[in-house]
Design a protein around this motif. Structure first.
Motif, PDB file in Angstrom:
ATOM      1  N   SER A 150      38.212 -35.252 -13.253  1.00 33.27           N
ATOM      2  CA  SER A 150      38.717 -35.221 -14.616  1.00 33.27           C
ATOM      3  C   SER A 150      37.708 -34.529 -15.536  1.00 33.27           C
ATOM      4  CB  SER A 150      39.044 -36.647 -15.077  1.00 33.27           C
ATOM      5  OG  SER A 150      39.775 -36.649 -16.273  1.00 33.27           O
ATOM      6  N   LEU A 151      37.220 -35.208 -16.584  1.00 30.52           N
ATOM      7  CA  LEU A 151      36.263 -34.556 -17.484  1.00 30.52           C
ATOM      8  C   LEU A 151      34.989 -34.159 -16.754  1.00 30.52           C
ATOM      9  CD1 LEU A 151      36.322 -33.967 -20.603  1.00 30.52           C
ATOM     10  CD2 LEU A 151      34.633 -35.786 -20.803  1.00 30.52           C
ATOM     11  N   GLY A 152      34.620 -34.916 -15.710  1.00 27.83           N
ATOM     12  CA  GLY A 152      33.481 -34.531 -14.892  1.00 27.83           C
ATOM     13  C   GLY A 152      33.711 -33.203 -14.202  1.00 27.83           C
ATOM     14  N   GLY A 153      34.977 -32.867 -13.937  1.00 32.91           N
ATOM     15  CA  GLY A 153      35.289 -31.566 -13.372  1.00 32.91           C
ATOM     16  C   GLY A 153      34.984 -30.439 -14.345  1.00 32.91           C
ATOM     17  N   ASP A 180      40.996 -26.565 -20.411  1.00 38.76           N
ATOM     18  CA  ASP A 180      41.178 -26.186 -21.815  1.00 38.76           C
ATOM     19  C   ASP A 180      41.122 -27.484 -22.616  1.00 38.76           C
ATOM     20  OD1 ASP A 180      42.204 -25.590 -24.359  1.00 38.76           O
ATOM     21  OD2 ASP A 180      43.465 -23.978 -23.598  1.00 38.76           O
ATOM     22  N   LEU A 181      39.976 -27.770 -23.198  1.00 38.39           N
ATOM     23  CA  LEU A 181      39.766 -29.063 -23.850  1.00 38.39           C
ATOM     24  C   LEU A 181      40.683 -29.268 -25.046  1.00 38.39           C
ATOM     25  CD1 LEU A 181      35.855 -29.183 -23.695  1.00 38.39           C
ATOM     26  CD2 LEU A 181      37.469 -30.457 -22.241  1.00 38.39           C
ATOM     27  N   TYR A 249      33.490 -27.471 -30.758  1.00 35.94           N
ATOM     28  CA  TYR A 249      33.059 -28.231 -29.572  1.00 35.94           C
ATOM     29  C   TYR A 249      33.930 -27.913 -28.370  1.00 35.94           C
ATOM     30  CZ  TYR A 249      33.183 -32.418 -26.555  1.00 35.94           C
ATOM     31  OH  TYR A 249      33.206 -33.265 -25.485  1.00 35.94           O
ATOM     32  N   TYR A 250      35.256 -27.901 -28.560  1.00 35.24           N
ATOM     33  CA  TYR A 250      36.163 -27.616 -27.456  1.00 35.24           C
ATOM     34  C   TYR A 250      35.946 -26.210 -26.906  1.00 35.24           C
ATOM     35  CZ  TYR A 250      38.826 -31.722 -29.076  1.00 35.24           C
ATOM     36  OH  TYR A 250      39.215 -32.990 -29.448  1.00 35.24           O
ATOM     37  N   GLU A 251      35.902 -25.227 -27.787  1.00 30.35           N
ATOM     38  CA  GLU A 251      35.795 -23.841 -27.328  1.00 30.35           C
ATOM     39  C   GLU A 251      34.446 -23.568 -26.689  1.00 30.35           C
ATOM     40  OE1 GLU A 251      37.552 -20.111 -26.650  1.00 30.35           O
ATOM     41  OE2 GLU A 251      38.362 -22.054 -27.261  1.00 30.35           O
ATOM     42  N   ALA A 254      34.712 -25.635 -23.000  1.00 31.59           N
ATOM     43  CA  ALA A 254      35.861 -25.607 -22.096  1.00 31.59           C
ATOM     44  C   ALA A 254      35.537 -24.799 -20.843  1.00 31.59           C
ATOM     45  CB  ALA A 254      37.076 -25.014 -22.799  1.00 31.59           C
ATOM     46  N   ALA A 255      35.816 -25.376 -19.692  1.00 28.96           N
ATOM     47  CA  ALA A 255      35.510 -24.708 -18.421  1.00 28.96           C
ATOM     48  C   ALA A 255      36.199 -23.367 -18.292  1.00 28.96           C
ATOM     49  CB  ALA A 255      35.914 -25.622 -17.260  1.00 28.96           C
ATOM     50  N   LYS A 256      37.377 -23.194 -18.911  1.00 28.75           N
ATOM     51  CA  LYS A 256      38.116 -21.938 -18.796  1.00 28.75           C
ATOM     52  C   LYS A 256      37.257 -20.749 -19.228  1.00 28.75           C
ATOM     53  CE  LYS A 256      40.042 -21.927 -23.472  1.00 28.75           C
ATOM     54  NZ  LYS A 256      41.219 -21.609 -24.305  1.00 28.75           N
ATOM     55  N   ASN A 257      36.319 -20.980 -20.118  1.00 31.76           N
ATOM     56  CA  ASN A 257      35.483 -19.900 -20.629  1.00 31.76           C
ATOM     57  C   ASN A 257      34.277 -19.601 -19.753  1.00 31.76           C
ATOM     58  OD1 ASN A 257      37.166 -19.650 -22.915  1.00 31.76           O
ATOM     59  ND2 ASN A 257      36.064 -21.298 -23.955  1.00 31.76           N
TER      60      ASN A 257
END
Length: 343
Positions: A150-153, A180-181, A249-251, A254-257
């Motif tokens: 989850s968030l750990g991912g 994508d947070l 914070y999200y951007e 976010a792992a997508k980036n």
């Protein structure tokens, strides 16, 4: 550094839902309704020092016989810990298959609360780096595999995208990850997720307001007064860590980036009916342009569910074990005596 040859689709066991846990919500809630497996007996406690004096508690479980397998480091999700039901299930299965497993409790997560006044967030990879660097040499002599739930991912994928920080990490697996947070926050706050949202917000507040937390009076008031997950992040998490607000914070985290920076084999397991993480977050990524990342996106499975036919062991744990073995990182196939950090 490993060459970036395109990753072929992983050969993994198919996932089919096991009755009566049909649909994303029942898959997600099964462990709460039925309960998870019992904790492993024994286990070793490690305290890993952070640069500012905090220490993170971790639990290490070893297989009954010595193997050549790399160390699995497992990171939990939001408001989770080493005692999370799915974390215990993962540790039990992987230890039974011959891997040593270390469950890392992030700052502020029990039982790290007694030794840390700080708090984790979705992309605080500097803590993961410090924890891995603090592990005893004998534990990491055969390398490290990261698994994030989850968030750990998100934390694990961001770490991989940052290049591995010169640590002997060999591969990573991310399960049910909110890549994508901002989108996942909006999804969790949707009316259909009212119960999930209220439960998670209450757990986050309880965790953040622990007596050991180092907070100002204003921060405690902001936490207590947050009515939504977004307000919690916007009024507490973001300013606490120096971000301009929740969107920043999200951007920024976010792992997508960060996916394009992955230089080591990485597996992403995700169910498209996850009620917490929108499938659109995954559809928006051109996975063919990410040569080191392999994905297994199933139609069913919920959030950290994957309760499938044929086994009481969650599918994502069996899939991760099979993938690692295919990569030569299983207990029987991992033959290197020592792994050096990538140059």
């Amino acid at each position: 550094m490993p060459s970036e040859t395109p990753a072929s689709p992983p050969t993994l066991p198919p996932f089919r839902e096991r009755a009566p846990w049909l649909g994303g919500d029942l898959q997600t809630l099964r462990n709460i309704i039925i309960g998870g497996p019992p904790e492993l007996s024994g286990g070793e406690r490690l305290l890993l020092a952070m640069p500012d004096g905090d220490r993170l508690a971790a639990r290490l479980d070893r297989p009954g016989a010595e193997t050549n397998a790399p160390l699995i480091v497992l990171t939990h999700g939001l408001a989770g810990s080493e005692s999370s039901r799915h974390g215990i299930a993962t540790a039990r299965y992987l230890v039974s298959q011959g891997w040593p497993v270390l469950r890392l409790n992030l700052r502020g997560a029990a039982p790290s609360r007694a030794t840390s006044g700080g708090r984790y967030h979705a992309g605080k990879t500097e803590d993961l780096v410090a924890a891995l660097r603090g592990l005893p040499a004998e534990l990491v002599s055969r390398g490290i595999v990261l698994i994030g739930n989850s968030l750990g991912g998100n934390l694990v994928l961001k770490f991989m995208g940052e290049g591995g920080h010169g640590l002997p990490v060999l591969a990573a697996v991310a399960v049910s990850t909110p890549i994508d947070l901002a989108a996942s926050c909006a999804r969790l706050m949707a009316p259909r997720n009212f119960v999930y949202h209220r439960y998670m917000l209450d757990e986050m507040k309880r965790e953040a307001l622990a007596p050991s937390a180092t907070l100002t009076a204003a921060e405690r008031a902001a936490i207590a007064g947050a009515r939504t997950l977004y307000e919690f992040d916007d009024r507490f998490v973001a300013p606490h860590f120096g971000y301009r607000g929740a969107p920043d914070y999200y951007e920024s985290n976010a792992a997508k980036n960060f996916l394009a920076g992955a230089r080591l084999p990485t597996l992403i397991l995700h169910a498209l009916d996850d009620p917490w993480v929108p499938a659109e977050s995954y559809a928006a990524i051109d996975w063919s342009r990410l040569p080191m990342i392999e994905t297994a996106l199933t139609q069913g499975g919920g959030h950290m569910g994957f309760h499938g036919v044929g086994s009481l062991t969650p599918w994502h744990d069996r899939a991760a074990a099979q993938w690692l073995t295919q990569k030569g990182l299983g207990p029987a196939s991992h033959v290197r005596d020592e792994v050096r950090p990538p140059q």
